[in-house]
Design an enzyme around this catalytic site. Structure first.
Site: not given
Length: 207
Positions: A52, A100
Site C-alpha cells: 500500500s 500511511k
C-alpha cells in the site's frame, strides 16, 4: 608433565563478582535492558506487510519509527506514520498497525480532485511525484475538513491502499492523533534500500 588447568579466577584469587565473566554478564544484562527501554519508549522497528506504500516502501522493507516525536510536537503533513486504526476500520485493538502518509492535519480542507486531477489541501494542489507509477491521486472523490486532533492518511500506492478514503462514513476517515505509534523516518533493511523517509517538498507550499 602438564599442570592441571586452573581458572583465571582461581589463579588471581579474584571473587566471581570481579571476574571478566561477571563483567560480561553485567554488560549483556545492561544491553538487554537498554534495548528494551529504547524499544518501549524511543524507537521501534516495523516491517512492511503490504504494497500500500509502494514504491516509497516495498513489501518486507523494515523501517525505524520515532515513538517520542509527537510528544513534543504535532504531526506534520507529508510524514509517514505508523498508527493503530480506529475500531470503525474493522481491525480489533492491537490486531494490526497501519503505515500511511499524512495528507491533512486538524483544520485542513482536503479535496479530490481539482480540474487537473490533483489533490488539494487548503486550496493548494499537491504534486505527488511519490505515487506508485501509473496511479492517479484517487479514483474516489471526497471533500473533507479534518477535525482538530485527527489526521487524514493515504497510501502512496493509491490503487492498493485501504486508507482514509475507505472510511469516509466514519469521522470522515480520519484517525485520532492519539492512535499514532510514531513517525517512520528511515528504511534500515534491506541494506540496499537504506534511506531517510523525508517529507516531499510539495507539502511546503500548503498554507
Amino acid at each position: 608433565m602438564y599442570a592441571p588447568a586452573v581458572s583465571e579466577d582461581k589463579i588471581t584469587g579474584r571473587p566471581f563478582y570481579r571476574s571478566k565473566g561477571f563483567e560480561l554478564l553485567v554488560l549483556i544484562v545492561v544491553g538487554v535492558v537498554v534495548a528494551a527501554g529504547v524499544r518501549a519508549y524511543l524507537l521501534q522497528t516495523f516491517y512492511i506487510p503490504s504494497g500500500s506504500m509502494e514504491n516509497t516502501l516495498l513489501l518486507n522493507d523494515k523501517v525505524l519509527v520515532n515513538k517520542v516525536l509527537y510528544r513534543f510536537r504535532d504531526p506534520h503533513r507529508g510524514e509517514v506514520v505508523v498508527f493503530e486504526p480506529p475500531a470503525s476500520w474493522g481491525a480489533g485493538p492491537g490486531e494490526q498497525e497501519y503505515i500511511k502518509r499524512i495528507i491533512g492535519v486538524g483544520g485542513d480542507h482536503v479535496i479530490c480532485c481539482d480540474p487537473q486531477n490533483r489533490l488539494t489541501v487548503n486550496g493548494q494542489a499537491l504534486d505527488e511525484n511519490y505515487l506508485f507509477p501509473g496511479d492517479t491521486p484517487s479514483d474516489d472523490k471526497f471533500d473533507v475538513t479534518v477535525p482538530d486532533g485527527r489526521i487524514f492518511v493515504m497510501g502512496d500506492h493509491r490503487s492498493d491502499s485501504a486508507d482514509s478514503r475507505a472510511h469516509l462514513d466514519s469521522d470522515q476517515g480520519t484517525v485520532p492523533v492519539g492512535r499514532i505509534a510514531g513517525r517512520a523516518f528511515a528504511i534500515y533493511w534491506p541494506v540496499s534500500r537504506w534511506s531517510a523517509l523525508s517529507v516531499p517538498s510539495t507539502f511546503d507550499k500548503v498554507p
